[in-house]
Design a protein around this motif. Structure first.
Motif, PDB file in Angstrom:
ATOM      1  N   MET A 213      19.056 -29.327  -7.011  1.00 40.61           N
ATOM      2  CA  MET A 213      19.531 -29.600  -5.658  1.00 40.61           C
ATOM      3  C   MET A 213      21.007 -29.292  -5.461  1.00 40.61           C
ATOM      4  O   MET A 213      21.523 -29.455  -4.349  1.00 40.61           O
ATOM      5  N   ILE A 214      21.701 -28.885  -6.520  1.00 41.22           N
ATOM      6  CA  ILE A 214      23.158 -28.688  -6.439  1.00 41.22           C
ATOM      7  C   ILE A 214      23.570 -27.754  -5.298  1.00 41.22           C
ATOM      8  O   ILE A 214      24.480 -28.074  -4.517  1.00 41.22           O
ATOM      9  N   PRO A 215      22.948 -26.558  -5.133  1.00 43.77           N
ATOM     10  CA  PRO A 215      23.384 -25.699  -4.016  1.00 43.77           C
ATOM     11  C   PRO A 215      23.255 -26.373  -2.659  1.00 43.77           C
ATOM     12  O   PRO A 215      24.138 -26.240  -1.808  1.00 43.77           O
ATOM     13  N   LEU A 217      23.302 -29.648  -2.075  1.00 42.97           N
ATOM     14  CA  LEU A 217      24.254 -30.760  -1.992  1.00 42.97           C
ATOM     15  C   LEU A 217      25.677 -30.254  -1.789  1.00 42.97           C
ATOM     16  O   LEU A 217      26.490 -30.934  -1.153  1.00 42.97           O
ATOM     17  N   VAL A 218      25.981 -29.075  -2.330  1.00 43.95           N
ATOM     18  CA  VAL A 218      27.292 -28.474  -2.059  1.00 43.95           C
ATOM     19  C   VAL A 218      27.437 -28.187  -0.570  1.00 43.95           C
ATOM     20  O   VAL A 218      28.504 -28.403   0.026  1.00 43.95           O
ATOM     21  N   THR A 219      26.364 -27.716   0.044  1.00 43.19           N
ATOM     22  CA  THR A 219      26.391 -27.476   1.489  1.00 43.19           C
ATOM     23  C   THR A 219      26.584 -28.776   2.256  1.00 43.19           C
ATOM     24  O   THR A 219      27.366 -28.836   3.213  1.00 43.19           O
ATOM     25  N   VAL A 220      25.876 -29.830   1.836  1.00 42.12           N
ATOM     26  CA  VAL A 220      26.047 -31.134   2.487  1.00 42.12           C
ATOM     27  C   VAL A 220      27.489 -31.619   2.340  1.00 42.12           C
ATOM     28  O   VAL A 220      28.092 -32.118   3.306  1.00 42.12           O
ATOM     29  N   PHE A 221      28.056 -31.476   1.135  1.00 45.19           N
ATOM     30  CA  PHE A 221      29.438 -31.906   0.910  1.00 45.19           C
ATOM     31  C   PHE A 221      30.406 -31.140   1.800  1.00 45.19           C
ATOM     32  O   PHE A 221      31.318 -31.733   2.397  1.00 45.19           O
ATOM     33  N   LEU A 222      30.220 -29.825   1.889  1.00 46.42           N
ATOM     34  CA  LEU A 222      31.129 -29.021   2.703  1.00 46.42           C
ATOM     35  C   LEU A 222      31.032 -29.400   4.175  1.00 46.42           C
ATOM     36  O   LEU A 222      32.059 -29.574   4.844  1.00 46.42           O
ATOM     37  N   PHE A 223      29.816 -29.528   4.694  1.00 46.70           N
ATOM     38  CA  PHE A 223      29.644 -29.898   6.094  1.00 46.70           C
ATOM     39  C   PHE A 223      30.262 -31.261   6.382  1.00 46.70           C
ATOM     40  O   PHE A 223      30.954 -31.446   7.388  1.00 46.70           O
ATOM     41  N   GLN A 224      30.022 -32.219   5.481  1.00 51.76           N
ATOM     42  CA  GLN A 224      30.543 -33.558   5.720  1.00 51.76           C
ATOM     43  C   GLN A 224      32.061 -33.601   5.571  1.00 51.76           C
ATOM     44  O   GLN A 224      32.746 -34.308   6.319  1.00 51.76           O
ATOM     45  N   TRP A 290      27.047 -22.027  -4.711  1.00 56.65           N
ATOM     46  CA  TRP A 290      25.825 -21.689  -3.998  1.00 56.65           C
ATOM     47  C   TRP A 290      25.011 -20.708  -4.828  1.00 56.65           C
ATOM     48  O   TRP A 290      25.522 -19.723  -5.356  1.00 56.65           O
ATOM     49  N   SER A 291      23.737 -20.939  -4.889  1.00 54.77           N
ATOM     50  CA  SER A 291      22.844 -20.082  -5.680  1.00 54.77           C
ATOM     51  C   SER A 291      21.504 -19.993  -5.002  1.00 54.77           C
ATOM     52  O   SER A 291      21.020 -20.952  -4.398  1.00 54.77           O
ATOM     53  N   LEU A 292      20.903 -18.806  -5.081  1.00 57.97           N
ATOM     54  CA  LEU A 292      19.580 -18.609  -4.504  1.00 57.97           C
ATOM     55  C   LEU A 292      18.463 -18.917  -5.491  1.00 57.97           C
ATOM     56  O   LEU A 292      17.299 -19.004  -5.132  1.00 57.97           O
ATOM     57  N   ASP A 293      18.810 -19.091  -6.767  1.00 58.50           N
ATOM     58  CA  ASP A 293      17.809 -19.392  -7.782  1.00 58.50           C
ATOM     59  C   ASP A 293      17.558 -20.898  -7.804  1.00 58.50           C
ATOM     60  O   ASP A 293      18.303 -21.653  -8.402  1.00 58.50           O
TER      61      ASP A 293
END
Length: 301
Positions: A213-215, A217-224, A290-293
Motif C-alpha cells: 500500500m506504500i504508493p 499511502l504516499v499519495t494520501v500523505f501528499l494530498f493531506q 510512487w510505483s506501478l508494481d
C-alpha cells in the motif's frame, strides 16, 4: 476514349496526394486534449510566475514597472522579512510544518488502518459505513468548522496546537483512497496465505499489506500535507495567538496591515513565494516512492 482515360489518371493521383498530405482525423482530434492541457497549465502557472517575479521587486518597483519584468530587491525583501517582528515569519513556517507534517502523518496512519480494514474484512454494516464515508468526502469543510470549534471549546483546546491538529487527523478522502488502493493492491490470496502460515493480523498488515500500500499511502500523505499546509479557515477560527499561526494565516494578517503600510505588500509576496518552496521540494522528494508494481512489496517482504 483512350485520351479521356489518360486525362483521368493525373486527377486521381492528385486527389490521392492531397488526401495523404491532409492529417488524419484521429490525429487532429488528439490535438484537442493537448491544447486544453497546455491552456490549463498556463492558467495554473501564470500566477506562480507572477509571484516569483514580483518577489524580486522592491516596493517602488512593484507598482511602477512592467508586471513580468524582474526587479532588483529580492535580497532586501528577504532581509526585511527576516527582520519583521524578530523573524515571526519563520515561526509561522515552523507552525505550518508542524501542522502539515504531523497532521498528514497521523492522517495517513488512520487512513491506512481504516482503508485496509474496510477492504479486507467482512462485517455487518461495512457498506453503510463506506457510504457514510463517501458523504463525508462530499461535505465542504466549512460546514464542519463551527461544530469542531464548539467541540474543542468544550474540551478547552481552542487556541492551541491541538485545535488545528486534531480535526485534520481523520480525512474521509484519505480513508476512501486507502480503501480503494488496498482493495486493488492487496490480493486476498496473499492475506489468506499469511493466516495459514500462522501470522497474526497485525503482522499480516505490517509485513505484507503495508508494503503493497506504500504508493497509495504516499499519495494520501501528499494530498493531506498540501491540504493542511494551505488550510486557512480552521486556523482562522481556532487560533487567536499569532505565535501559533500557520503561514496562511500569518500572511493574511500581513496583507490586512498592508492597506495601511504599503511596504508590507513586498513582504507578503516574498513570503508567499517562500511558502511554495517546501511543497515543491516535498513533491520532488517523495515522487520516487510512487510505483506501478502493486506486488513489489510482497516480493520484498
Amino acid at each position: 476514349m483512350s485520351s479521356l482515360a489518360v486525362q483521368k489518371v493525373p486527377s486521381a493521383a492528385g486527389a490521392t496526394g492531397a488526401a495523404r498530405s491532409r492529417p488524419p482525423l484521429r490525429s487532429r482530434v488528439a490535438l484537442v486534449p493537448t491544447i486544453t492541457l497546455l491552456l490549463g497549465a498556463i492558467y495554473c502557472l501564470l500566477p506562480v510566475a507572477w509571484v516569483v517575479i514580483a518577489s524580486t521587486k522592491s516596493g517602488r518597483e512593484l507598482f511602477s514597472t512592467f508586471t513580468f519584468l524582474p526587479g532588483s530587491g529580492f535580497a532586501d525583501n528577504i532581509k526585511d522579512l527576516n527582520a519583521y517582528r524578530d523573524g515571526v515569519y519563520w515561526k509561522w513556517m515552523g507552525n505550518s510544518a508542524l501542522y502539515a507534517g504531523l497532521g498528514a502523518l497521523l492522517s495517513t496512519c488512520v487512513s491506512a488502518f481504516s482503508g485496509y480494514a474496510l477492504a479486507t474484512y467482512r462485517f455487518r454494516g461495512r457498506e453503510s459505513m463506506f457510504n457514510i464515508l463517501l458523504a463525508g468526502v462530499l461535505m465542504p469543510p466549512i460546514i464542519l468548522a463551527i461544530p469542531q470549534y464548539l467541540l474543542l471549546a468544550k474540551a478547552d483546546l481552542t487556541d492551541s496546537y491541538w485545535s488545528v491538529l486534531l480535526p485534520q487527523i481523520l480525512s474521509p478522502y484519505g480513508v476512501y483512497l486507502a480503501r480503494i488502493y488496498a482493495a486493488a493492491a492487496v490480493p486476498s490470496d496473499v492475506v489468506e496465505a499469511g493466516r495459514m502460515d500462522g501470522a497474526s493480523e497485525w503482522r499480516i498488515f505490517t509485513r505484507i499489506a503495508l508494503p503493497m500500500m506504500i504508493p497509495g499511502l504516499v499519495t494520501v500523505f501528499l494530498f493531506q500535507f498540501v491540504a493542511v499546509w494551505n488550510n486557512f479557515l480552521l486556523p482562522y477560527i481556532m487560533l487567536s495567538d499569532d505565535e501559533k499561526f500557520p503561514i496562511t494565516l500569518g500572511l493574511f494578517t500581513l496583507l490586512e496591515q498592508g492597506s495601511n503600510q504599503p511596504a508590507l505588500y513586498t513582504l507578503v509576496i516574498t513570503g508567499a513565494f517562500l511558502a511554495v518552496i517546501p511543497l515543491v521540494a516535498l513533491f520532488l522528494v517523495i515522487q520516487r516512492f510512487w510505483s506501478l508494481d502493486l506486488l513489489s512489496g510482497a516480493v520484498k517482504s
